[in-house]
Design a protein around this motif. Structure first.
Motif, PDB file in Angstrom:
ATOM      1  N   THR A  29       2.530  -2.934   3.297  1.00  0.00           N
ATOM      2  CA  THR A  29       2.365  -2.318   4.298  1.00  0.00           C
ATOM      3  C   THR A  29       1.498  -1.108   4.351  1.00  0.00           C
ATOM      4  O   THR A  29       0.610  -0.975   5.039  1.00  0.00           O
ATOM      5  CB  THR A  29       3.775  -2.197   5.357  1.00  0.00           C
ATOM      6  OG1 THR A  29       4.464  -3.231   5.478  1.00  0.00           O
ATOM      7  CG2 THR A  29       3.319  -1.538   6.810  1.00  0.00           C
ATOM      8  N   ARG A  30       1.700  -0.214   3.359  1.00  0.00           N
ATOM      9  CA  ARG A  30       0.847   0.916   3.068  1.00  0.00           C
ATOM     10  C   ARG A  30      -0.395   0.475   2.797  1.00  0.00           C
ATOM     11  O   ARG A  30      -1.291   1.269   3.291  1.00  0.00           O
ATOM     12  CB  ARG A  30       1.650   1.618   1.948  1.00  0.00           C
ATOM     13  CG  ARG A  30       2.963   2.614   2.513  1.00  0.00           C
ATOM     14  CD  ARG A  30       3.165   3.770   1.313  1.00  0.00           C
ATOM     15  NE  ARG A  30       3.214   3.294   0.206  1.00  0.00           N
ATOM     16  CZ  ARG A  30       4.064   2.758  -0.350  1.00  0.00           C
ATOM     17  NH1 ARG A  30       5.505   2.356   0.231  1.00  0.00           N
ATOM     18  NH2 ARG A  30       4.313   2.157  -1.856  1.00  0.00           N
ATOM     19  N   GLU A  31      -0.693  -0.386   1.997  1.00  0.00           N
ATOM     20  CA  GLU A  31      -1.867  -0.654   1.532  1.00  0.00           C
ATOM     21  C   GLU A  31      -2.596  -1.625   2.594  1.00  0.00           C
ATOM     22  O   GLU A  31      -4.029  -1.062   2.659  1.00  0.00           O
ATOM     23  CB  GLU A  31      -1.827  -1.682   0.355  1.00  0.00           C
ATOM     24  CG  GLU A  31      -1.415  -1.177  -0.927  1.00  0.00           C
ATOM     25  CD  GLU A  31      -2.602  -0.767  -1.546  1.00  0.00           C
ATOM     26  OE1 GLU A  31      -3.574  -1.420  -2.125  1.00  0.00           O
ATOM     27  OE2 GLU A  31      -2.815   0.796  -1.435  1.00  0.00           O
ATOM     28  N   ALA A  77       7.234  -2.496   1.680  1.00  0.00           N
ATOM     29  CA  ALA A  77       6.597  -1.230   2.045  1.00  0.00           C
ATOM     30  C   ALA A  77       5.419  -0.928   1.630  1.00  0.00           C
ATOM     31  O   ALA A  77       4.359  -0.306   2.026  1.00  0.00           O
ATOM     32  CB  ALA A  77       7.549  -0.128   1.673  1.00  0.00           C
ATOM     33  N   HIS A  78       5.163  -1.213   0.094  1.00  0.00           N
ATOM     34  CA  HIS A  78       4.003  -1.108  -0.583  1.00  0.00           C
ATOM     35  C   HIS A  78       2.761  -1.889   0.035  1.00  0.00           C
ATOM     36  O   HIS A  78       1.788  -1.499   0.293  1.00  0.00           O
ATOM     37  CB  HIS A  78       4.111  -1.289  -1.960  1.00  0.00           C
ATOM     38  CG  HIS A  78       2.725  -1.371  -2.647  1.00  0.00           C
ATOM     39  ND1 HIS A  78       2.620  -1.859  -4.058  1.00  0.00           N
ATOM     40  CD2 HIS A  78       1.845  -0.481  -2.665  1.00  0.00           C
ATOM     41  CE1 HIS A  78       1.456  -1.332  -4.509  1.00  0.00           C
ATOM     42  NE2 HIS A  78       1.154  -0.528  -3.771  1.00  0.00           N
ATOM     43  N   ARG A 132      -2.423  -0.915   5.658  1.00  0.00           N
ATOM     44  CA  ARG A 132      -2.604   0.051   6.720  1.00  0.00           C
ATOM     45  C   ARG A 132      -4.002   1.035   6.323  1.00  0.00           C
ATOM     46  O   ARG A 132      -4.883   1.351   6.996  1.00  0.00           O
ATOM     47  CB  ARG A 132      -1.277   1.013   7.088  1.00  0.00           C
ATOM     48  CG  ARG A 132      -1.665   2.015   8.230  1.00  0.00           C
ATOM     49  CD  ARG A 132      -0.385   2.790   8.399  1.00  0.00           C
ATOM     50  NE  ARG A 132       0.931   2.311   8.807  1.00  0.00           N
ATOM     51  CZ  ARG A 132       1.193   1.979  10.026  1.00  0.00           C
ATOM     52  NH1 ARG A 132       0.452   2.260  11.084  1.00  0.00           N
ATOM     53  NH2 ARG A 132       2.347   1.455  10.010  1.00  0.00           N
ATOM     54  N   GLU A 133      -3.826   1.253   5.112  1.00  0.00           N
ATOM     55  CA  GLU A 133      -5.352   2.031   4.527  1.00  0.00           C
ATOM     56  C   GLU A 133      -6.269   1.140   4.726  1.00  0.00           C
ATOM     57  O   GLU A 133      -7.311   1.963   4.863  1.00  0.00           O
ATOM     58  CB  GLU A 133      -4.659   2.326   2.994  1.00  0.00           C
ATOM     59  CG  GLU A 133      -3.656   3.469   2.897  1.00  0.00           C
ATOM     60  CD  GLU A 133      -3.510   4.192   1.517  1.00  0.00           C
ATOM     61  OE1 GLU A 133      -4.457   3.831   0.691  1.00  0.00           O
ATOM     62  OE2 GLU A 133      -2.518   4.657   1.074  1.00  0.00           O
ATOM     63  N   PRO A 190      -0.833  -2.053  10.482  1.00  0.00           N
ATOM     64  CA  PRO A 190      -0.014  -2.900   9.421  1.00  0.00           C
ATOM     65  C   PRO A 190      -0.231  -4.129   9.667  1.00  0.00           C
ATOM     66  O   PRO A 190      -0.539  -4.715  10.529  1.00  0.00           O
ATOM     67  CB  PRO A 190       1.450  -2.207  10.155  1.00  0.00           C
ATOM     68  CG  PRO A 190       1.158  -2.052  11.748  1.00  0.00           C
ATOM     69  CD  PRO A 190      -0.266  -1.323  11.732  1.00  0.00           C
ATOM     70  N   THR A 218     -13.019  -0.085   4.333  1.00  0.00           N
ATOM     71  CA  THR A 218     -12.085  -0.081   5.178  1.00  0.00           C
ATOM     72  C   THR A 218     -12.744  -0.554   6.438  1.00  0.00           C
ATOM     73  O   THR A 218     -13.608  -1.256   6.500  1.00  0.00           O
ATOM     74  CB  THR A 218     -11.562   1.581   5.723  1.00  0.00           C
ATOM     75  OG1 THR A 218     -12.492   2.232   6.260  1.00  0.00           O
ATOM     76  CG2 THR A 218     -10.869   2.098   4.514  1.00  0.00           C
ATOM     77  N   ARG A 276      -8.185  -4.134  -4.815  1.00  0.00           N
ATOM     78  CA  ARG A 276      -7.199  -3.745  -3.605  1.00  0.00           C
ATOM     79  C   ARG A 276      -7.614  -4.640  -2.352  1.00  0.00           C
ATOM     80  O   ARG A 276      -6.774  -5.269  -1.670  1.00  0.00           O
ATOM     81  CB  ARG A 276      -7.333  -2.338  -3.356  1.00  0.00           C
ATOM     82  CG  ARG A 276      -6.779  -1.262  -4.312  1.00  0.00           C
ATOM     83  CD  ARG A 276      -6.910   0.004  -3.599  1.00  0.00           C
ATOM     84  NE  ARG A 276      -6.055   0.583  -2.582  1.00  0.00           N
ATOM     85  CZ  ARG A 276      -6.254   1.024  -1.805  1.00  0.00           C
ATOM     86  NH1 ARG A 276      -7.342   2.056  -2.014  1.00  0.00           N
ATOM     87  NH2 ARG A 276      -5.524   1.454  -0.660  1.00  0.00           N
ATOM     88  N   TYR A 336       2.579  -6.868  -5.191  1.00  0.00           N
ATOM     89  CA  TYR A 336       2.720  -5.577  -4.667  1.00  0.00           C
ATOM     90  C   TYR A 336       4.298  -5.226  -4.988  1.00  0.00           C
ATOM     91  O   TYR A 336       4.990  -6.136  -5.290  1.00  0.00           O
ATOM     92  CB  TYR A 336       2.698  -5.343  -3.037  1.00  0.00           C
ATOM     93  CG  TYR A 336       1.379  -5.578  -2.465  1.00  0.00           C
ATOM     94  CD1 TYR A 336       0.594  -4.604  -2.329  1.00  0.00           C
ATOM     95  CD2 TYR A 336       0.935  -6.763  -2.089  1.00  0.00           C
ATOM     96  CE1 TYR A 336      -0.652  -4.631  -1.882  1.00  0.00           C
ATOM     97  CE2 TYR A 336      -0.222  -6.995  -1.521  1.00  0.00           C
ATOM     98  CZ  TYR A 336      -1.183  -5.931  -1.022  1.00  0.00           C
ATOM     99  OH  TYR A 336      -2.316  -6.075  -0.822  1.00  0.00           O
TER     100      TYR A 336
END
Length: 241
Positions: A216-218, A213-214, A220-221, A226, A51, A183, A209
Motif C-alpha cells: 500500500t505504501r509503495e 502495508a508495504h 501510494r508513493e 492506495p 509518479t 519499483r 513486498y
C-alpha cells in the motif's frame, strides 16, 4: 472509448486510440515513452514518469498513440530518456522541421476512415529504429528481468555491468535508475494480480513486498492513491498530455 493493438516491426510496441469523455485521468508510470497525436496539442512525446501523471481533457478530445516499451524510446526519439523524464514535449522540439512532415502525414491520414494515422506513427517509429540500428538490447533484457522480479544486483551481473554502469545506462534507456524501474514494474505486476482477483495480502507476497502495508505504501508513493482506488475499472495511458 479506448482500444489498443500490437504493431508489427516495433518489438513490444502498442498502438492505441482514445476519445475522451472529459475529466481527469491518472496515468500510472510504466517505464515507457509514447509518441502521441492529440486533437488539442498535435504531436507530442510523453516521457517516462516517476509518479502518476494527472491528465485533464475535455469531452471529445481525441488521442492516437504509439507506446514504446522500456528501453526503446531513446532509439526512436534520438535523445536519452532522462531528458524526457516527467515531461510532455512537442515533437518539433526534438525533431525540428522533420516533425512538420510527420504532422502533415498524420493529418492527411485523419481525413480518411480507418487507422491510417496510427499506421503513420508506427511507420515513423520503424524507420527511426532501423536508422538507429534498433534499440539497445540491454534495455529489453534489463526491463524483462526486473519485471520478473530479479534483483538489481542479479540483473547487473547478467548483463555484465557494474552497479554504477548499470545506473548510467538505465537513466539513458529508461529515464531513471534500475531501482526506480524495478519499483514501477513491481507495482504494475501487483496491480495486474489484484485485477485478476487475487486478495491484496496474497498480491503482496507474490509480488515481493514485505506485507500488504508495504504494498500500500509503495503504490501510494508511485500512483498517488492506495491500491484500492486503482482497482476500479482501469484507465489506460491514454490522454497523456
Amino acid at each position: 472509448m479506448y482500444r489498443e493493438w500490437k504493431v508489427a516491426g516495433v518489438p513490444g510496441g502498442v498502438l492505441w486510440r482514445s476519445v475522451s469523455g472529459g475529466g481527469e485521468t491518472r496515468v500510472l508510470p510504466d517505464g515507457c515513452l509514447d509518441l502521441l497525436w492529440s486533437s488539442r496539442s498535435g504531436l507530442l512525446v510523453a516521457g517516462p514518469d516517476r509518479t502518476a501523471h494527472l491528465s485533464r481533457s475535455a469531452p471529445g478530445d481525441r488521442w492516437i498513440g504509439l507506446r514504446l516499451p522500456p528501453g526503446t524510446g531513446p532509439a526512436v526519439f534520438g535523445v536519452p530518456a532522462e531528458e524526457l523524464r516527467d515531461r510532455r514535449v512537442p515533437l518539433a522540439d526534438l525533431w525540428g522541421s522533420a516533425a512538420a512532415e510527420v504532422t502533415e502525414r498524420v493529418e492527411a491520414a485523419l481525413a480518411a476512415p480507418g487507422d491510417g494515422a496510427a499506421a503513420v506513427l508506427a511507420g515513423v517509429a520503424r524507420d527511426r529504429l532501423r536508422a538507429a540500428g534498433g534499440p539497445d538490447p540491454i534495455g529489453a533484457h534489463v526491463a524483462a528481468r526486473l519485471a520478473a522480479g530479479a534483483t538489481v544486483a542479479a540483473t547487473a551481473a547478467e548483463v555484465g555491468l557494474g552497479p554504477r554502469a548499470l545506473h548510467r545506462r538505465s537513466r539513458a534507456l529508461f529515464g531513471y535508475g534500475p531501482k526506480t524501474l524495478a519499483r514501477i514494474l513491481r507495482m504494475r505486476r501487483a496491480l495486474d494480480l489484484a485485477r485478476a482477483g487475487a486478495p491484496l495480502a496474497e498480491v503482496a507476497v507474490r509480488s515481493g513486498y514485505a506485507d500488504q502495508a508495504h504494498l500500500t505504501r509503495e503504490v501510494r508513493e508511485l500512483a498517488g492513491v492506495p491500491p484500492t482506488r486503482l482497482l476500479a475499472p482501469a484507465r489506460s495511458r491514454a490522454q497523456a498530455s
